[in-house]
Design an enzyme around this catalytic site. Structure first.
Site, PDB file in Angstrom:
ATOM      1  N   VAL A   1      37.619  63.379  53.910  1.00 36.99           N
ATOM      2  CA  VAL A   1      38.225  63.623  52.602  1.00 36.99           C
ATOM      3  C   VAL A   1      37.192  64.305  51.717  1.00 36.99           C
ATOM      4  CG1 VAL A   1      39.534  62.609  50.697  1.00 36.99           C
ATOM      5  CG2 VAL A   1      39.480  61.451  52.919  1.00 36.99           C
TER       6      VAL A   1
ATOM      7  N   LEU B   1      34.084  60.050  53.348  1.00 37.80           N
ATOM      8  CA  LEU B   1      34.415  60.453  51.986  1.00 37.80           C
ATOM      9  C   LEU B   1      33.282  61.263  51.369  1.00 37.80           C
ATOM     10  CD1 LEU B   1      35.802  57.071  50.569  1.00 37.80           C
ATOM     11  CD2 LEU B   1      37.146  59.009  51.390  1.00 37.80           C
ATOM     12  N   ASP B   2      33.649  62.331  50.677  1.00 29.25           N
ATOM     13  CA  ASP B   2      32.703  63.029  49.814  1.00 29.25           C
ATOM     14  C   ASP B   2      32.589  62.240  48.515  1.00 29.25           C
ATOM     15  OD1 ASP B   2      31.091  65.175  48.769  1.00 29.25           O
ATOM     16  OD2 ASP B   2      32.856  65.829  47.654  1.00 29.25           O
ATOM     17  N   LYS B   3      31.575  62.513  47.712  1.00 27.71           N
ATOM     18  CA  LYS B   3      31.416  61.786  46.446  1.00 27.71           C
ATOM     19  C   LYS B   3      32.048  62.551  45.280  1.00 27.71           C
ATOM     20  CE  LYS B   3      27.573  61.546  43.958  1.00 27.71           C
ATOM     21  NZ  LYS B   3      27.995  61.758  42.532  1.00 27.71           N
ATOM     22  N   THR B   4      31.401  63.621  44.849  1.00 28.41           N
ATOM     23  CA  THR B   4      31.839  64.324  43.645  1.00 28.41           C
ATOM     24  C   THR B   4      33.213  64.957  43.832  1.00 28.41           C
ATOM     25  OG1 THR B   4      29.530  64.813  43.125  1.00 28.41           O
ATOM     26  CG2 THR B   4      31.212  66.075  41.943  1.00 28.41           C
TER      27      THR B   4
END
Length: 314
Positions: free
Chosen positions: A205, A8-11
């Site tokens: 993602v 997963l990406d954060k922002t």
């Protein structure tokens, strides 16, 4: 359906992209309004959540007549020429690329803000560090639940982000993710994808330009609907809902679909194993064979239609 790992990406992915500038420290000799105004012009009409937050903080729509050039640096930020002066807006690494050393007061402010879990945005004007902004970016409301559901499905979860370590670790702790890779470049994300393949197929993602290469390299690339155009094109799946739980939804739906396919194949093979010898030996006349074949098609179709009643597990 066969995935074993989710990156997963954060922002904009784990978080809701409702970025807000909570504080700004300005170096001596710079004016706060001018710094934000130049940064807003450098960002231009970008749809990135950070650009929108800077435009809101500047208090007025940016003009474009003073911008000579604008260049996005994936994973770092943007570099622009505004009124004959270079403006850099992004991570500390973007300033390091130009050998720009911030004032000690700015560094101290960044250290304290980062320790409180804020993301940091640096702004330089004319080769000097002008300001550092503290940016809040809360996780999506369903992020923690989505992480629990993905873990229940047997998937390993990593949070990989270009943001600084304190902000990434804070976001990960709030949603229950243990494995974190902070300050990751687009190239680092590609390395993470390849390394994760040791446990099986990989889902990535993301939503930003710096995620596009990782999405393309993943077994399944997933883009959030507000992502950059290049990311949407690189993705196999686009999540239109503003929910991270949608990722867990379609993992569950994919697995349910695979079960239906296997059930239908098993029924078709079993039917033919029984019916073909009966027909060949004369025990089943053509009329009854045709009726049986039609019934078998209805059974397979009916089993597939059960997917319409599928609902995500909590």
């Amino acid at each position: 359906a066969e995935a074993h790992h989710v990156i997963l990406d954060k922002t904009g992915t784990l978080t809701a992209s409702r970025l807000a500038i909570e504080g700004i420290a300005v170096a001596p000799g710079f004016d706060r309004a001018e710094v934000l105004g130049r940064a807003a012009r450098a960002e231009g009409a970008s749809t990135h959540p950070l650009a929108e937050a800077i435009r809101r903080a500047a208090g007025s729509p940016p003009g474009s007549d003073a911008v000579v050039s604008r260049r996005a640096v994936p994973g770092r930020g943007v570099v622009a020429q505004v009124a004959g002066e270079e403006v850099r807006v992004g991570s500390r690494a973007l300033l390091d690329d130009a050998s720009i050393v911030p004032d000690p007061d700015l560094i101290d402010h960044a250290r304290k803000a980062g320790g409180r879990g804020f993301s940091l945005v640096w702004i330089s004007l004319g080769g000097r560090a002008a300001a550092v902004c503290s940016v809040s970016d809360p996780p999506r409301p369903d992020a923690a639940e989505a992480v629990v559901r993905l873990r229940k499905a047997g998937l390993e979860i990593d949070l990989v982000s270009g943001d600084h370590r304190d902000a990434v670790e804070s976001a990960a702790a709030r949603v229950g993710i243990d494995r974190v890779h902070a300050e990751a470049s687009p190239e680092d994300k590609l390395v993470d994808v390849e390394a994760s393949r040791g446990t099986g197929r990989v889902i990535v993602v993301g939503d930003g330009i710096n995620d596009a290469a990782a999405l393309a390299a993943a077994d399944v690339g997933v883009a959030m609907s507000r992502g950059a155009d290049v990311t949407l094109h690189a993705a196999d799946v686009v999540v239109r809902a503003s929910r991270l739980g949608a990722v867990a939804d379609w993992v569950g739906l994919a697995r349910a679909t695979r079960r239906r396919i296997r059930e239908n194949l098993a029924f078709a093979v079993g039917y033919n194993v029984l019916a073909v010898p009966l027909a060949a030996s004369g025990w089943l006349d053509p009329l009854h064979a045709a009726i049986a074949m039609s019934l078998s098609s209805l059974v397979v179709t009916g089993n597939a239609v059960r997917l319409l009643r599928w609902k995500p597990s909590s």
